[in-house]
Design a protein around this motif. Structure first.
Motif, PDB file in Angstrom:
ATOM      1  N   UNK A  87     -30.371 -50.054 -23.727  1.00  0.00           N
ATOM      2  CA  UNK A  87     -29.994 -50.743 -23.674  1.00  0.00           C
ATOM      3  C   UNK A  87     -30.451 -51.906 -25.419  1.00  0.00           C
ATOM      4  N   UNK A  88     -30.652 -51.149 -25.548  1.00  0.00           N
ATOM      5  CA  UNK A  88     -30.481 -51.450 -27.127  1.00  0.00           C
ATOM      6  C   UNK A  88     -28.731 -51.026 -27.663  1.00  0.00           C
ATOM      7  N   UNK A  89     -28.631 -49.752 -27.537  1.00  0.00           N
ATOM      8  CA  UNK A  89     -26.558 -49.775 -27.874  1.00  0.00           C
ATOM      9  C   UNK A  89     -25.572 -50.400 -27.260  1.00  0.00           C
ATOM     10  N   UNK A  90     -26.455 -50.766 -25.681  1.00  0.00           N
ATOM     11  CA  UNK A  90     -25.395 -52.002 -25.160  1.00  0.00           C
ATOM     12  C   UNK A  90     -25.238 -52.937 -25.600  1.00  0.00           C
ATOM     13  N   UNK A  91     -26.425 -53.775 -26.603  1.00  0.00           N
ATOM     14  CA  UNK A  91     -26.193 -55.114 -27.077  1.00  0.00           C
ATOM     15  C   UNK A  91     -25.665 -54.793 -28.587  1.00  0.00           C
ATOM     16  N   UNK A  92     -25.718 -54.006 -29.222  1.00  0.00           N
ATOM     17  CA  UNK A  92     -25.566 -53.356 -30.080  1.00  0.00           C
ATOM     18  C   UNK A  92     -23.288 -53.153 -29.935  1.00  0.00           C
ATOM     19  N   UNK A  93     -23.331 -53.033 -28.745  1.00  0.00           N
ATOM     20  CA  UNK A  93     -21.882 -52.872 -28.685  1.00  0.00           C
ATOM     21  C   UNK A  93     -21.153 -54.846 -28.054  1.00  0.00           C
ATOM     22  N   UNK A  94     -21.878 -54.926 -27.305  1.00  0.00           N
ATOM     23  CA  UNK A  94     -21.416 -56.628 -27.012  1.00  0.00           C
ATOM     24  C   UNK A  94     -21.735 -57.728 -29.024  1.00  0.00           C
ATOM     25  N   UNK A  95     -22.777 -57.245 -28.859  1.00  0.00           N
ATOM     26  CA  UNK A  95     -23.204 -58.047 -30.044  1.00  0.00           C
ATOM     27  C   UNK A  95     -21.609 -57.384 -31.240  1.00  0.00           C
ATOM     28  N   UNK A  96     -20.195 -56.892 -30.854  1.00  0.00           N
ATOM     29  CA  UNK A  96     -19.564 -56.323 -31.599  1.00  0.00           C
ATOM     30  C   UNK A  96     -18.417 -57.119 -31.627  1.00  0.00           C
ATOM     31  N   UNK A  97     -18.012 -56.691 -30.224  1.00  0.00           N
ATOM     32  CA  UNK A  97     -17.307 -57.154 -29.384  1.00  0.00           C
ATOM     33  C   UNK A  97     -16.348 -57.591 -29.460  1.00  0.00           C
ATOM     34  N   UNK A  98     -17.845 -58.124 -28.543  1.00  0.00           N
ATOM     35  CA  UNK A  98     -18.209 -59.721 -27.634  1.00  0.00           C
ATOM     36  C   UNK A  98     -19.279 -60.712 -27.441  1.00  0.00           C
ATOM     37  N   UNK A  99     -19.246 -61.250 -28.873  1.00  0.00           N
ATOM     38  CA  UNK A  99     -20.682 -61.473 -29.683  1.00  0.00           C
ATOM     39  C   UNK A  99     -19.999 -63.096 -28.219  1.00  0.00           C
ATOM     40  N   UNK A 100     -19.390 -63.676 -27.531  1.00  0.00           N
ATOM     41  CA  UNK A 100     -19.913 -64.530 -26.925  1.00  0.00           C
ATOM     42  C   UNK A 100     -19.847 -64.706 -26.018  1.00  0.00           C
ATOM     43  N   UNK A 101     -19.886 -63.480 -24.988  1.00  0.00           N
ATOM     44  CA  UNK A 101     -20.228 -63.308 -23.088  1.00  0.00           C
ATOM     45  C   UNK A 101     -21.660 -62.983 -23.301  1.00  0.00           C
ATOM     46  N   UNK A 102     -22.009 -62.321 -22.046  1.00  0.00           N
ATOM     47  CA  UNK A 102     -23.073 -62.449 -21.863  1.00  0.00           C
ATOM     48  C   UNK A 102     -22.902 -60.802 -20.199  1.00  0.00           C
ATOM     49  N   UNK A 103     -23.875 -60.180 -20.223  1.00  0.00           N
ATOM     50  CA  UNK A 103     -23.794 -59.080 -19.655  1.00  0.00           C
ATOM     51  C   UNK A 103     -23.750 -59.699 -18.339  1.00  0.00           C
ATOM     52  N   UNK A 104     -22.665 -59.423 -17.724  1.00  0.00           N
ATOM     53  CA  UNK A 104     -22.658 -60.359 -16.284  1.00  0.00           C
ATOM     54  C   UNK A 104     -22.421 -59.531 -15.082  1.00  0.00           C
ATOM     55  N   UNK A 105     -22.788 -58.047 -15.403  1.00  0.00           N
ATOM     56  CA  UNK A 105     -23.193 -56.684 -14.625  1.00  0.00           C
ATOM     57  C   UNK A 105     -22.510 -55.418 -15.298  1.00  0.00           C
ATOM     58  N   UNK A 106     -22.048 -54.903 -13.856  1.00  0.00           N
ATOM     59  CA  UNK A 106     -21.923 -53.427 -14.062  1.00  0.00           C
ATOM     60  C   UNK A 106     -20.503 -52.915 -13.093  1.00  0.00           C
TER      61      UNK A 106
END
Length: 383
Positions: A87-106
Motif C-alpha cells: 500500500x505504501x508503494x501504491x500511494x507513492x505512485x498515486x501522489x506522484x502521478x494522480x495526486x487529485x484522485x483516490x483509489x477507486x478500485x482494482x
C-alpha cells in the motif's frame, strides 16, 4: 448544474448501462489495461484504479481516470498480499502521478477463467477495497470478455454496461511514458545478461570438448602401448623358453615349443580382445596373420585388403550422401534485434541445447557476439 454539463461528451457506450450507477473509464486507462491483459509472460495480471465518485441528478457516477500496474497480483489470489509495504508503494505512485484522485478500485485479468466472481475474488475485494462505489474491472483476453462490478448493498453487483470517454489525460500519459522507458531498460539489461550467459556457456562447452578429446587420445595411446607391451612380452617369453630348453636336457625341444605356443596363443587372444574393444571405441589394431593366410601374406592379405577397401569406400559414400542430405536440409536464419543463441536454438529446435550446433556450423568463437541482420546457418539435426 445539469448532468449533461458535467458528463463527458465524447463517449462510446459498451453494453447497455442501466440503473442509478454509471461507470465512465478514460480511453488511456482502457488502452493500458488491454496491454496488460495481452502480456504473454503471465496469465494473471492486475492494476490499481484511481478516480472519483460523484452524485449527478440522483445517480452515482464513477469516473476512472488513472491506473498503475499491480505486480503483487501476478500470483495466484491465495498468495496475493496487500500489506503495508504494497500500500505504501501504491500511494507513492498515486501522489506522484494522480495526486487529485483516490483509489477507486482494482482490475483483474485471468486468462481462461471468464469474468465470473468467486469467493477468493470477493474476499480480496472486501478486505482491500471496502466501501460503496469501489469497482472491480475483470477481463478474460482468451474469451474476449470484460465486466465491471460495483460494491453496493454489501455485495459486488455486475454492471450491464459502461462508457469509455475521451479527453486529454496528462497524468496517465506521464505514467505510461515512464513505465515504457523502464520496460525498455529492463529488456536491454536482460539482453545483456543473456549474452553474457551465452558466452559463458560457450566457453564451458569448448573446455569440455577439449578435455574429452584429450582424454580420448590418451586412452587410445594407452591401449596401443598395452597391446605392444603384451606382444613384446610374448616374444620374450617364447625366446627365453627356447633358450632354457637348449640348456636343460631334461626338457625336450618339443615341450618348450608347446609351452611357447600356449604362451603366444594367450597373448594373441588378449590382443584380439583388445582389438575388439578398440573397434567399439572407433580405433583399430593390426591383427597377427592367421593360419589361413600364406606365409608371405600375398593372397590372403590381398583379399582382406580388398574387403577393407570396399567396406571403407561404401562407408565413405554413405557418409558423403548423408552429409549432402544434411546440408540440403540446413536453413538460414537472419538475426533479429533482441535475439541470442539460446533464443534462436529454442525457436528453431525447441531446445537451448542445440545452440552448440549453430556455433559450430557458423564457426562462432566463444567471445564473438551475434548482431541484427547477421545470417546464420541452422544445421539440421538427427534426433
Amino acid at each position: 448544474m445539469r448532468a449533461e454539463n458535467q458528463l463527458p461528451k465524447n463517449i462510446r457506450q459498451i453494453g447497455g448501462p442501466v440503473g442509478t450507477t454509471k461507470v465512465y473509464i478514460e480511453d488511456f486507462v482502457v488502452t493500458f489495461l488491454k496491454a496488460l491483459t495481452t502480456d504473454k509472460n503471465t496469465f494473471v495480471r492486475g492494476a490499481i484504479l484511481f478516480g472519483e465518485k460523484k452524485s449527478i441528478d440522483n445517480e452515482t457516477v464513477i469516473f476512472i481516470r488513472g491506473a498503475v500496474e499491480g505486480q503483487n497480483i501476478e500470483l495466484d489470489l491465495d498468495e496475493t498480499v496487500f500489506d503495508d509495504k504494497v500500500w505504501r508503494e501504491i500511494y507513492q505512485k498515486k501522489e506522484r502521478f494522480f495526486p487529485d484522485l483516490e483509489v477507486i478500485g482494482w482490475a483483474l485479468s485471468r486468462m481462461g477463467f471468464s469474468v465470473r466472481l468467486n469467493d477468493k475474488i470477493k474476499k480480496t475485494h472486501f478486505e482491500n477495497f471496502p466501501g460503496d462505489g469501489k469497482v472491480l474491472y475483470m477481463t478474460d483476453h482468451l474469451e474476449g470478455e470484460d465486466a465491471f462490478y460495483v460494491y453496493r448493498g454489501q455485495d459486488l453487483v455486475r454492471q450491464s454496461g459502461y462508457y469509455i470517454y475521451y479527453e486529454k489525460n496528462p497524468m496517465m500519459q506521464e505514467y505510461l511514458i515512464e513505465r515504457n522507458q523502464k520496460l525498455k531498460e529492463a529488456v536491454s539489461y536482460e539482453t545483456m545478461l543473456e549474452a553474457k550467459r551465452d558466452e559463458k556457456i560457450v566457453r564451458q562447452f569448448r573446455t569440455i570438448v577439449q578435455e574429452k578429446q584429450k582424454s580420448s587420445r590418451t586412452k587410445v595411446m594407452m591401449k596401443r602401448l598395452s597391446s605392444s607391451a603384451a606382444m613384446l612380452l610374448v616374444l620374450i617369453l617364447a625366446g627365453g623358453m627356447f633358450y632354457y630348453s637348449r640348456l636343460d636336457n631334461s626338457s625336450s625341444f618339443g615341450d618348450a615349443i608347446h609351452g611357447a605356443v600356449e604362451t603366444m596363443g594367450k597373448g594373441v587372444k588378449d590382443n584380439v580382445s583388445m582389438e575388439e574393444e578398440n573397434k567399439e571405441s572407433g580405433t583399430t589394431t593390426k591383427q597377427l596373420p592367421t593360419s589361413t593366410e600364406k606365409a608371405d601374406g600375398t593372397e590372403a592379405g590381398t583379399t582382406a585388403d580388398k574387403k577393407k577397401t570396399e567396406t571403407g569406400t561404401t562407408a565413405a559414400t554413405a557418409s558423403t550422401q548423408k552429409s549432402a542430405q544434411s546440408m540440403a536440409r540446413s536453413r538460414t536464419y537472419v538475426v533479429k534485434k533482441g535475439d541470442s543463441l539460446v533464443s534462436i536454438s529454442r525457436r528453431m529446435y525447441g531446445s537451448r541445447k542445440y545452440m552448440y550446433k549453430i556455433l559450430d556450423a557458423n564457426k562462432i568463437g566463444p567471445k564473438e557476439h551475434i548482431y541484427p541482420g547477421q545470417k546464420l546457418i541452422i544445421p539440421s539435426i538427427t534426433k
